[in-house]
Write a protein that holds these residues in place. Structure first.
Motif, mmCIF file in Angstrom:
data_model
loop_
_atom_site.group_PDB
_atom_site.id
_atom_site.type_symbol
_atom_site.label_atom_id
_atom_site.label_comp_id
_atom_site.label_asym_id
_atom_site.label_seq_id
_atom_site.Cartn_x
_atom_site.Cartn_y
_atom_site.Cartn_z
ATOM 1 N N VAL A 150 12.107 12.267 14.336
ATOM 2 C CA VAL A 150 11.776 13.673 14.089
ATOM 3 C C VAL A 150 10.373 13.761 13.513
ATOM 4 C CG1 VAL A 150 12.439 15.736 12.798
ATOM 5 C CG2 VAL A 150 14.196 14.266 13.775
ATOM 6 N N SER A 151 9.610 14.757 13.984
ATOM 7 C CA SER A 151 8.191 14.854 13.634
ATOM 8 C C SER A 151 7.916 15.555 12.308
ATOM 9 C CB SER A 151 7.446 15.600 14.746
ATOM 10 O OG SER A 151 7.944 16.933 14.857
ATOM 11 N N VAL A 152 8.973 15.948 11.595
ATOM 12 C CA VAL A 152 8.800 16.678 10.335
ATOM 13 C C VAL A 152 9.610 16.006 9.234
ATOM 14 C CG1 VAL A 152 8.381 18.874 11.493
ATOM 15 C CG2 VAL A 152 10.722 18.229 10.867
ATOM 16 N N PRO A 153 9.348 16.353 7.963
ATOM 17 C CA PRO A 153 10.140 15.771 6.872
ATOM 18 C C PRO A 153 11.590 16.257 6.912
ATOM 19 C CG PRO A 153 8.085 16.724 6.061
ATOM 20 C CD PRO A 153 8.238 17.182 7.469
ATOM 21 N N ALA A 154 12.444 15.574 6.205
ATOM 22 C CA ALA A 154 13.841 15.989 6.095
ATOM 23 C C ALA A 154 13.913 17.365 5.455
ATOM 24 C CB ALA A 154 14.618 14.970 5.263
ATOM 25 N N ARG A 202 28.911 6.139 19.588
ATOM 26 C CA ARG A 202 27.808 5.315 19.092
ATOM 27 C C ARG A 202 27.036 6.106 18.042
ATOM 28 N NH1 ARG A 202 28.635 0.020 20.406
ATOM 29 N NH2 ARG A 202 29.385 -0.080 22.568
ATOM 30 N N GLN A 203 26.411 5.412 17.134
ATOM 31 C CA GLN A 203 25.676 6.084 16.075
ATOM 32 C C GLN A 203 24.347 6.641 16.595
ATOM 33 O OE1 GLN A 203 24.672 3.578 12.750
ATOM 34 N NE2 GLN A 203 24.412 5.296 11.352
ATOM 35 N N PHE A 204 24.063 7.888 16.244
ATOM 36 C CA PHE A 204 22.769 8.508 16.509
ATOM 37 C C PHE A 204 22.087 8.711 15.164
ATOM 38 C CE2 PHE A 204 24.540 8.975 20.586
ATOM 39 C CZ PHE A 204 23.539 9.328 21.482
ATOM 40 N N VAL A 205 20.993 7.996 14.961
ATOM 41 C CA VAL A 205 20.311 7.963 13.668
ATOM 42 C C VAL A 205 19.076 8.851 13.714
ATOM 43 C CG1 VAL A 205 19.185 6.490 11.962
ATOM 44 C CG2 VAL A 205 21.094 5.595 13.333
ATOM 45 N N VAL A 206 18.925 9.721 12.707
ATOM 46 C CA VAL A 206 17.733 10.559 12.610
ATOM 47 C C VAL A 206 16.720 9.865 11.701
ATOM 48 C CG1 VAL A 206 16.792 12.772 11.831
ATOM 49 C CG2 VAL A 206 19.014 12.684 13.001
ATOM 50 N N GLU A 207 15.514 9.662 12.216
ATOM 51 C CA GLU A 207 14.447 8.997 11.466
ATOM 52 C C GLU A 207 13.245 9.934 11.374
ATOM 53 O OE1 GLU A 207 11.393 5.277 12.175
ATOM 54 O OE2 GLU A 207 13.500 4.999 12.744
ATOM 55 N N ASN A 208 12.844 10.291 10.168
ATOM 56 C CA ASN A 208 11.734 11.215 9.960
ATOM 57 C C ASN A 208 10.409 10.462 9.898
ATOM 58 O OD1 ASN A 208 14.273 12.309 8.261
ATOM 59 N ND2 ASN A 208 13.160 14.021 9.157
ATOM 60 N N ARG A 209 9.470 10.864 10.765
ATOM 61 C CA ARG A 209 8.116 10.287 10.763
ATOM 62 C C ARG A 209 7.111 11.442 10.803
ATOM 63 N NH1 ARG A 209 7.050 4.832 12.007
ATOM 64 N NH2 ARG A 209 8.955 3.575 12.116
ATOM 65 N N PRO A 210 6.974 12.167 9.697
ATOM 66 C CA PRO A 210 6.090 13.339 9.682
ATOM 67 C C PRO A 210 4.621 12.963 9.572
ATOM 68 C CG PRO A 210 7.022 12.993 7.507
ATOM 69 C CD PRO A 210 7.655 11.959 8.407
ATOM 70 N N GLY A 211 3.776 13.962 9.820
ATOM 71 C CA GLY A 211 2.343 13.782 9.616
ATOM 72 C C GLY A 211 1.530 14.036 10.860
ATOM 73 N N ALA A 212 0.275 14.473 10.646
ATOM 74 C CA ALA A 212 -0.706 14.685 11.719
ATOM 75 C C ALA A 212 -0.187 15.628 12.802
ATOM 76 C CB ALA A 212 -1.125 13.351 12.329
ATOM 77 N N ASN A 213 0.460 16.711 12.364
ATOM 78 C CA ASN A 213 0.960 17.728 13.302
ATOM 79 C C ASN A 213 1.950 17.150 14.321
ATOM 80 O OD1 ASN A 213 1.032 20.429 14.328
ATOM 81 N ND2 ASN A 213 -0.306 19.823 15.992
ATOM 82 N N GLY A 214 2.694 16.125 13.917
ATOM 83 C CA GLY A 214 3.671 15.512 14.816
ATOM 84 C C GLY A 214 3.137 14.339 15.610
ATOM 85 N N ILE A 258 2.075 11.416 14.665
ATOM 86 C CA ILE A 258 2.568 10.102 14.224
ATOM 87 C C ILE A 258 3.894 9.775 14.907
ATOM 88 C CG2 ILE A 258 3.471 8.822 12.237
ATOM 89 C CD1 ILE A 258 1.348 10.226 10.523
ATOM 90 N N ALA A 259 4.813 10.739 14.902
ATOM 91 C CA ALA A 259 6.115 10.534 15.552
ATOM 92 C C ALA A 259 5.950 10.370 17.056
ATOM 93 C CB ALA A 259 7.045 11.702 15.242
ATOM 94 N N ALA A 260 5.110 11.217 17.653
ATOM 95 C CA ALA A 260 4.928 11.169 19.109
ATOM 96 C C ALA A 260 4.334 9.841 19.552
ATOM 97 C CB ALA A 260 4.043 12.329 19.552
ATOM 98 N N ASP A 261 3.340 9.356 18.827
ATOM 99 C CA ASP A 261 2.711 8.091 19.197
ATOM 100 C C ASP A 261 3.682 6.924 19.035
ATOM 101 O OD1 ASP A 261 0.416 6.604 20.068
ATOM 102 O OD2 ASP A 261 0.163 5.896 18.010
ATOM 103 N N TYR A 262 4.532 7.001 18.009
ATOM 104 C CA TYR A 262 5.528 5.941 17.784
ATOM 105 C C TYR A 262 6.511 5.872 18.965
ATOM 106 C CZ TYR A 262 9.458 3.435 15.678
ATOM 107 O OH TYR A 262 10.478 2.552 15.421
#
Length: 321
Positions: free
Chosen positions: A34-38, A59-71, A73-77
């Motif tokens: 997710v591109s924003v904080p919790a 199956r487990q679906f895990v939410v991982e927050n990677r905020p910053g730089a208008n999204g 950081i998450a998109a590049d990851y």
């Protein structure tokens, strides 16, 4: 004869195994980045569907927050992750459709680097004014701005954000000029609007403030009226259809090259969760429109919005220094 038949036999053996692999998906936990904080709306929707999909698929679906730089950081990851469906990206469309025009060194191609999976919410912003401005409709606000050049202002969630572009386009289309006041996020923008420090803004989640009389709702971006404020007309109804271009959504993407069968399975599961009555209620309570699309429809929305914002940024001359 056996030499000729061998490649055919090998290929025949592989086809069932590929189909079986798609049918077996997921065979391990899936991460939704997710591109924003919790605590934000994108995060809330991600956790809602993650719970449903985990129960549905076992199956487990895990939410991982990677905020910053208008999204970015998450998109590049996620762009760099294996294209197998086990690492997904959930974000606001502005990261892919607006950010590349107003930010420098965006590390991805918004169309080529991602495979559309599902749209999770539709954004339908409302033009909101503090009652002290003394207007209750769009006509009144435009008249006030024309009678008081450079005296009114509007807040946004930051330079290059949807509210910033909407305000700039409103100025342009009505021949007025209200000063832009950027904030670092939605909360301070709305807080200062409520306090009367700024005159108006664009937001989708302030229906409660409108119903309590703390803010006046003047118009809806559209193309449809807001389900939370059905009495408020759209800009198209009020003669400004160009404002519809400042629209957006939340969506889920996978790395480009993710198998089509995996995308199809994920899309079906996301939509199954989003179509539940309780899910629709939660999404609408956040100020968004409940939607369920195919991957192809999401891809079309991405390309259309990306094109529209290119034209709008050139027209309004918005940039981030």
């Amino acid at each position: 004869m056996m030499r000729k038949l061998l490649p055919v036999l090998v290929l025949s053996a592989l086809v069932p195994s590929v189909a079986a692999a798609a049918d077996a998906f997921p065979s391990k936990p899936v991460t939704i980045v997710v591109s924003v904080p919790a605590g934000g709306t994108i995060d809330a929707i991600a956790r809602m569907v993650a719970k449903d999909m985990g129960e549905s698929l076992g199956r487990q679906f895990v939410v991982e927050n990677r905020p910053g730089a208008n999204g970015n950081i998450a998109a590049d990851y996620v762009r760099r992750a294996p294209a197998d469906g086990y690492t997904l990206l959930m974000l606001a469309s502005s990261t892919l459709t607006l950010g590349p025009y107003v930010m420098q060194n965006v590390p991805f191609d918004p169309v080529k680097d991602f495979a559309p999976v599902a749209m999770t919410a539709g954004l339908n912003m409302v033009l909101l004014a503090n009652p002290k401005v003394g207007v209750t409709d769009l006509k009144g606000l435009v008249a006030k701005m024309k009678a008081n050049p450079d005296k009114l202002n509007y807040s946004s969630t930051g330079n290059g954000s949807f509210p910033h572009v909407a305000g700039a386009l409103l100025n342009l289309d009505t021949g007025t000029h209200a000063a832009h006041v950027p904030y670092k996020g939605l909360a301070p923008s709305i807080q200062d609007l409520l306090a009367g420090q700024v005159d108006f803004t664009f937001d989708s989640g302030s229906a409660a403030h409108v119903k309590s009389g703390k803010l006046n709702a003047l118009a809806v971006i559209g193309p449809k009226r807001s389900s939370a404020l059905p009495e408020v007309p759209t800009f198209r109804e009020l003669g400004l259809p160009e404002m519809e271009k400042v629209t957006g959504w939340h969506g889920v993407f996978a790395p480009a090259g993710t198998p089509a069968d995996v995308i199809k399975r994920l899309n079906a599961e996301f939509n199954k969760s989003l179509k539940k009555p309780e899910s629709i209620e939660k999404v609408q309570a956040m100020g968004f429109e409940s939607v369920a699309t195919s991957p192809e429809e999401l891809g079309s929305a991405l390309r259309t919005e990306y094109k529209n914002f290119g034209e709008l940024i050139a027209k309004t001359k918005i940039s981030i220094d």
